[in-house]
Motif scaffolding. Sequence first.
Motif, PDB file in Angstrom:
ATOM      1  N   LEU A  15       0.875  -1.188   0.000  1.00  0.00           N
ATOM      2  CA  LEU A  15       0.000   0.000   0.000  1.00  0.00           C
ATOM      3  C   LEU A  15       0.914   1.240   0.000  1.00  0.00           C
ATOM      4  N   GLU A  33      -6.534  -1.805   7.849  1.00  0.00           N
ATOM      5  CA  GLU A  33      -7.527  -1.026   7.063  1.00  0.00           C
ATOM      6  C   GLU A  33      -7.099   0.448   6.974  1.00  0.00           C
ATOM      7  N   ILE A  34      -7.849   1.168   6.210  1.00  0.00           N
ATOM      8  CA  ILE A  34      -7.584   2.600   6.057  1.00  0.00           C
ATOM      9  C   ILE A  34      -8.799   3.352   6.564  1.00  0.00           C
ATOM     10  N   LEU A  35      -8.532   4.309   7.415  1.00  0.00           N
ATOM     11  CA  LEU A  35      -9.649   5.076   7.987  1.00  0.00           C
ATOM     12  C   LEU A  35      -9.551   6.542   7.534  1.00  0.00           C
ATOM     13  N   GLU A  36     -10.728   7.105   7.387  1.00  0.00           N
ATOM     14  CA  GLU A  36     -10.721   8.559   7.189  1.00  0.00           C
ATOM     15  C   GLU A  36     -10.347   9.218   8.494  1.00  0.00           C
ATOM     16  N   VAL A  79      -8.285  17.091   3.985  1.00  0.00           N
ATOM     17  CA  VAL A  79      -9.371  16.111   3.799  1.00  0.00           C
ATOM     18  C   VAL A  79      -8.794  14.779   3.363  1.00  0.00           C
ATOM     19  N   ASP A  80      -7.609  14.843   2.740  1.00  0.00           N
ATOM     20  CA  ASP A  80      -7.003  13.598   2.240  1.00  0.00           C
ATOM     21  C   ASP A  80      -6.222  12.850   3.322  1.00  0.00           C
ATOM     22  N   CYS A  82      -5.296  10.478   6.073  1.00  0.00           N
ATOM     23  CA  CYS A  82      -5.932   9.201   6.473  1.00  0.00           C
ATOM     24  C   CYS A  82      -5.164   8.560   7.648  1.00  0.00           C
ATOM     25  N   VAL A 104      -3.481   8.414   0.920  1.00  0.00           N
ATOM     26  CA  VAL A 104      -3.195   7.033   0.559  1.00  0.00           C
ATOM     27  C   VAL A 104      -3.264   6.943  -0.946  1.00  0.00           C
ATOM     28  N   GLU A 105      -2.254   6.299  -1.567  1.00  0.00           N
ATOM     29  CA  GLU A 105      -2.185   6.313  -3.026  1.00  0.00           C
ATOM     30  C   GLU A 105      -2.881   5.096  -3.638  1.00  0.00           C
ATOM     31  N   GLU A 106      -2.253   3.983  -3.584  1.00  0.00           N
ATOM     32  CA  GLU A 106      -2.822   2.796  -4.264  1.00  0.00           C
ATOM     33  C   GLU A 106      -2.210   1.500  -3.692  1.00  0.00           C
ATOM     34  N   VAL A 107      -2.721   0.394  -4.196  1.00  0.00           N
ATOM     35  CA  VAL A 107      -2.144  -0.904  -3.824  1.00  0.00           C
ATOM     36  C   VAL A 107      -1.304  -1.386  -4.999  1.00  0.00           C
TER      37      VAL A 107
ATOM     38  N   ARG B 495     -13.909  10.930  -2.796  1.00  0.00           N
ATOM     39  CA  ARG B 495     -12.828  10.647  -1.862  1.00  0.00           C
ATOM     40  C   ARG B 495     -13.162   9.413  -1.019  1.00  0.00           C
ATOM     41  N   ILE B 499     -11.297   5.781  -0.719  1.00  0.00           N
ATOM     42  CA  ILE B 499     -10.817   5.090   0.477  1.00  0.00           C
ATOM     43  C   ILE B 499     -11.433   3.693   0.577  1.00  0.00           C
ATOM     44  N   LEU B 502      -9.721   1.540  -1.761  1.00  0.00           N
ATOM     45  CA  LEU B 502      -8.402   1.166  -1.254  1.00  0.00           C
ATOM     46  C   LEU B 502      -8.509   0.064  -0.193  1.00  0.00           C
ATOM     47  N   ASN B 503      -9.472   0.269   0.717  1.00  0.00           N
ATOM     48  CA  ASN B 503      -9.701  -0.752   1.746  1.00  0.00           C
ATOM     49  C   ASN B 503     -10.010  -2.098   1.110  1.00  0.00           C
ATOM     50  N   ARG B 526     -11.640   2.441  -7.786  1.00  0.00           N
ATOM     51  CA  ARG B 526     -10.789   3.528  -7.286  1.00  0.00           C
ATOM     52  C   ARG B 526     -10.448   4.521  -8.411  1.00  0.00           C
TER      53      ARG B 526
END
Lengths: 167, 568
Positions: A15, A33-36, A79-80, A82, A104-107, B495, B499, B502-503, B526
Amino acid sequence: MDNTYNSNQLKRSYLSFQLGDEIFAADVSKVLEILELRPITKVPKTPAFMRGVINLRGSVLPVLDTRIKFGLTVKEDTVDTCIIVLLVELDGDMITLGALADSVEEVLELTDDEIELPPSIGSKFNPDYLKGMYRNEDHFIMILDVDKVFNAGELISSQATISTVHA
Amino acid sequence: MFSFNDLNIGRKLLSGFLLVIAILVIVGGIGFISLRNVAGSFRAVSENNLPSIQRVYELEVYLEKLNKGYNNLLQIGLNREERDKIVKEIEQNRASYIRAMNAYDAMSKTSEEQRYWDTFVEELNQYAEANRQIDRAHAEVLRIDVLNPLRLNRDLELFMKDHYALQVRTSNAIQALDYFDGGDDHTACNFGHWLPEFKTENQAISANFMGMRNDHQQFHAAVGKIKNHIRQGNRNAANDVYLHEMIPTADKVFSYFGLANNEAEKVVQLVGEMNHLVGVVGNQHYQKSVDALNNVIKLNREMAEEETLAGARIVSSSNFMLIAGIVLGAFIAFFLANIISKAITGGIQKGVEFAEVISNGDLTQNIDKKYTNQKDEIGQLARALQDMVDRLRDIIGNVIAGSDNIAAASQQMSSVAQQMSQGSSEQASSAEEVSSSMEEMAANIQQNTEYARETEKIAKAAESGITEGSKTTNQAADAMKQIAEKISIIGEISRQTNILALNAAVEAARAGEHGKGFAVVAAEVRKLAERSQVAANEIDKLSKYGVDISETAGKKLAEIVPEIQKTA
C-alpha cells in the motif's frame, strides 16, 4: 519469505501513501484497514509523535504522527489525511496502531526483483527502516519495514502509556 | 494663437458692448466737437462782430450829434444860454463817443479792421484838433460877448447916422438961426433907448460904453445949449458951443462907436474862422472818420456773414459725419451682434445635436476638434460631451468584454460538464448522484448562458438593461456558487469511494489469490473515483473562476449603473 517459491517471481502487495513530497509503501499484510481522519483524543504525557487515541469499533487505537516520527515538517491535516491501521510485531506481541498519512495512493503488486536495495549513504532516512526502493516512472517509492520503524524504544512507552490508560 | 472663440461668453458680450459704447462715444464726440465749432462761430458773431457793429454805430451817432452841435454853434443870434446848452450837449456827446470808442477799442479786431480803425483814429484826432480850435474860437467869442456882432454893427451904424444927422441939423439950424425941437435929451435918441438895455460881460466894451455915456450926455447937452442960443438969436454963442463942445464930444462918441465896432468885427472874424473850421476842416475829417467807421461796420458785417456761413458749413459737414458715424456704428454693431450670437448659439446648437445623437444611442460620433479646442464655455460643454461619450464607450466595452468572458467561461464549463458526464455514466452508485448533479448543473449553466446572453443583449441596449444585467450576473454567481457546493459533495463522495476502494484493495491483497478478481474491481472503482474527483476539482475551480468573473462583472456593472444613470 518462503524459500520453496521462486522468491524473485513472487508478487507481493504494497500500500503506497504520501508523506510530504515522499511516497512510502507498506506491506499489505501489515495493513489492517484505512480510515478517514476522525477526531483524535489527545493523551497527556506522551511523546510528541503520539497524536493520541481513537475508538476503533470499541477498542483503543493509538495514533502516531508519522511526520514527526520521520522528522518531516509538521503540516495541518487535510481532507485527504488518512489513518492507516497497522499490525506491528513488538517483542513477539502483535499490536495494532494507527499511522497518519497525508494521502493514501494505491495498492501495488511488486516482485522482489523490482525492489532495489536502499542506498547505504546519502539518504535522509535511516536505511535500517527501509526494505528497499521501487522506481515508479520518475520517482522512488520507499518501502518501509513496518516492524522496524515502529519498533523503536519510544513505542514501548507509548504502549506503556496506553496500558496505563487501560488501567 | 489667441482667438475670439477662446473668450468666454461674458467676455464676448462685454467686448461687443464695449465696441458699441466706443462707437457711441465716437459719434457723440463728433457731434460734440461740431456743436462746439458751431457755438464758436456763433460766439464770434454774437460776442465780437455784432457788439462791434453796435459800438461803431453808437460812435457814429454820437459823432454825428457832436458834429451837429458844432454846426449849431455857427448860428448867429444865439444867446449865451442857448450856446451854453449846445456846448454842454457837445461835451456830453464827446464823452459818449469816447466811451463807445474805448469800448470798441477793447474788442478784438482783425488786421484789416485795425487798419480802418487806425485811419479813423487819425482822422478823428485831426477832427478833434479842428474842434479844439473851434472851442478856442468859441471861447473867444464868448469872452468878447458880442453874440450878435452884425446887429451891433447895424445898431452902431444907426446911432452914428443919427448923431451925424443931429450934428448936421444943429449946424444948419445955427446957420439959419432956426430953432428945432428935440435933440437935447440924451435918453431920447435911439442910442439913449438902447444903452440901458445893453449888457455885456466884455469889460472893454462895458468900460467903453460907461466912458461913452458922459460924452453922449455932454453931446446932447451941447445940443440943448445951442438951441437956447438959437432961440436968443445968439448965433455966435451957438456956433461957439457947436465948435467947442458938440464937435469934440461927437468925435469922442464916434470913436467909442468905432471901438465897439472893432470888437464886433473881431467876433465876425472869429465866427468866420469857426465857419471855416466846422464847414471845411472839421467836416472833411468828420466825413473821413465816418467813412472809416462805415468801412469797419461793413467789414464786421462781412465777417459776421462769413462766420455764419462757416457755422452753416460746419453744421452741414458735421451732419454728414454724424449720419455717417451713426450708419457705420449701426452696421458694426449689427455685424458684432451677428458674430457674437453665432459664436454662442452655433456651439450650443452643435452640443444639442451631439447630445441628441448620443441619446439615440449612437456612440460612434465625435465632436469636431474646432469646438473642443475652444477655451470658452462652448469648448467646456463640447469637451464634457466628448468625455461623456468616451466614458460611455469604455463602459459599454467593459460590459461587452465581461459578457464575453462569462460566455467563454460558460462554454468551457459546458465542455467540462460533458466530459464529466461521460465519466459519471461509467460510475456505478455515485454516477446517479453525479448525473443528477450534472443535470442540475447543466440546467444552471443553461440558465446561466441564457442570463449571460440576455445580459449581453441588455447591455448593448444600454442604460436600462445595465441594472438587469447586474442582477443577472449576481444570479449567475449564486448559481455557480451552488454548483461549487454540489461539486464539493461529489468530491467528498469520490474521496470516500476512493478510500473504500483502497480498503477493498487491501482486503483483496490480504486475501491473496482468492481476492485477485475483487482487487481488479476495487482498482477500477478507485480509478473511477479518482477521475470523478479530478473532474469535480476542475469544475470547482472553473465555478470559482466563473464566480469571480461574475462578481467582477457585477461590481463593474454596479459601478456603471450610477454613471449610466448620471448620463441618462
